[in-house]
Scaffold this motif. Structure first.
Motif, PDB file in Angstrom:
ATOM      1  N   ASN A   1       0.831  -1.196   0.000  1.00 62.06           N
ATOM      2  CA  ASN A   1       0.000   0.000   0.000  1.00 62.06           C
ATOM      3  C   ASN A   1       0.871   1.253   0.000  1.00 62.06           C
ATOM      4  O   ASN A   1       2.050   1.215   0.356  1.00 62.06           O
ATOM      5  CB  ASN A   1      -0.927   0.014   1.212  1.00 62.06           C
ATOM      6  CG  ASN A   1      -1.997  -1.041   1.112  1.00 62.06           C
ATOM      7  OD1 ASN A   1      -2.511  -1.308   0.027  1.00 62.06           O
ATOM      8  ND2 ASN A   1      -2.331  -1.657   2.218  1.00 62.06           N
ATOM      9  N   CYS A   2       0.268   2.358  -0.375  1.00 64.27           N
ATOM     10  CA  CYS A   2       0.960   3.642  -0.421  1.00 64.27           C
ATOM     11  C   CYS A   2       1.346   4.075   0.996  1.00 64.27           C
ATOM     12  O   CYS A   2       0.507   4.122   1.903  1.00 64.27           O
ATOM     13  CB  CYS A   2       0.042   4.685  -1.062  1.00 64.27           C
ATOM     14  SG  CYS A   2       0.761   6.346  -1.096  1.00 64.27           S
TER      15      CYS A   2
ATOM     16  N   CYS B   1      -0.300   7.630   2.005  1.00 69.83           N
ATOM     17  CA  CYS B   1      -1.731   7.517   2.307  1.00 69.83           C
ATOM     18  C   CYS B   1      -1.944   6.785   3.630  1.00 69.83           C
ATOM     19  O   CYS B   1      -2.837   7.142   4.403  1.00 69.83           O
ATOM     20  CB  CYS B   1      -2.457   6.803   1.169  1.00 69.83           C
ATOM     21  SG  CYS B   1      -2.593   7.815  -0.323  1.00 69.83           S
TER      22      CYS B   1
ATOM     23  N   ARG C   1      -4.529   2.729   0.098  1.00 71.54           N
ATOM     24  CA  ARG C   1      -4.536   2.805  -1.371  1.00 71.54           C
ATOM     25  C   ARG C   1      -3.389   1.947  -1.886  1.00 71.54           C
ATOM     26  O   ARG C   1      -2.287   1.988  -1.349  1.00 71.54           O
ATOM     27  CB  ARG C   1      -4.344   4.244  -1.831  1.00 71.54           C
ATOM     28  CG  ARG C   1      -5.486   5.129  -1.297  1.00 71.54           C
ATOM     29  CD  ARG C   1      -5.513   6.447  -1.921  1.00 71.54           C
ATOM     30  NE  ARG C   1      -5.824   6.278  -3.332  1.00 71.54           N
ATOM     31  CZ  ARG C   1      -5.853   7.280  -4.186  1.00 71.54           C
ATOM     32  NH1 ARG C   1      -5.587   8.503  -3.788  1.00 71.54           N
ATOM     33  NH2 ARG C   1      -6.136   7.077  -5.451  1.00 71.54           N
TER      34      ARG C   1
ATOM     35  N   SER D   1      -0.232   0.647  -3.944  1.00 74.99           N
ATOM     36  CA  SER D   1       0.923   1.268  -4.590  1.00 74.99           C
ATOM     37  C   SER D   1       0.963   0.885  -6.060  1.00 74.99           C
ATOM     38  O   SER D   1       0.621  -0.239  -6.421  1.00 74.99           O
ATOM     39  CB  SER D   1       2.224   0.799  -3.936  1.00 74.99           C
ATOM     40  OG  SER D   1       2.286   1.231  -2.614  1.00 74.99           O
TER      41      SER D   1
ATOM     42  N   CYS E   1       1.052   5.536  -4.421  1.00 73.89           N
ATOM     43  CA  CYS E   1      -0.137   5.351  -5.250  1.00 73.89           C
ATOM     44  C   CYS E   1      -0.087   6.342  -6.429  1.00 73.89           C
ATOM     45  O   CYS E   1       0.833   7.160  -6.539  1.00 73.89           O
ATOM     46  CB  CYS E   1      -1.399   5.561  -4.417  1.00 73.89           C
ATOM     47  SG  CYS E   1      -1.642   7.270  -3.870  1.00 73.89           S
TER      48      CYS E   1
END
Length: 78
Positions: free
Chosen positions: A2-3, A6, A13, A15, A27
């Protein structure tokens, strides 16, 4: 993955890229694509150089830091 940016804001969110500077996932909203010129030898002699433009992907904080550094160098004439 994931990001990272964020996740720090409590959002999840996926990646789409990995920052080439720090390795964090980014992301679509947080990735900052840039280009970099790489000089390399052509043929048998290192005296002959070519330049290839490549893509670099940075997260938002690294992009900001790199931009500030490049701006400071330009102000110094370097």
């Amino acid at each position: 993955m994931n990001c990272f940016e964020c996740a720090g804001r409590g959002e999840t969110r996926p990646s789409v890229a990995v920052c080439t500077t720090c390795g964090a996932g980014a992301c679509l909203d947080c990735v900052r694509p840039t280009t970099r010129d790489i000089r390399h030898a052509v043929g048998f002699s290192s005296a002959e150089l070519a330049i290839t433009t490549t893509r670099e992907l940075h997260c938002t904080p690294c992009h900001s830091a790199i931009s500030a550094h490049q701006g400071a160098l330009a102000d110094l004439g370097g």
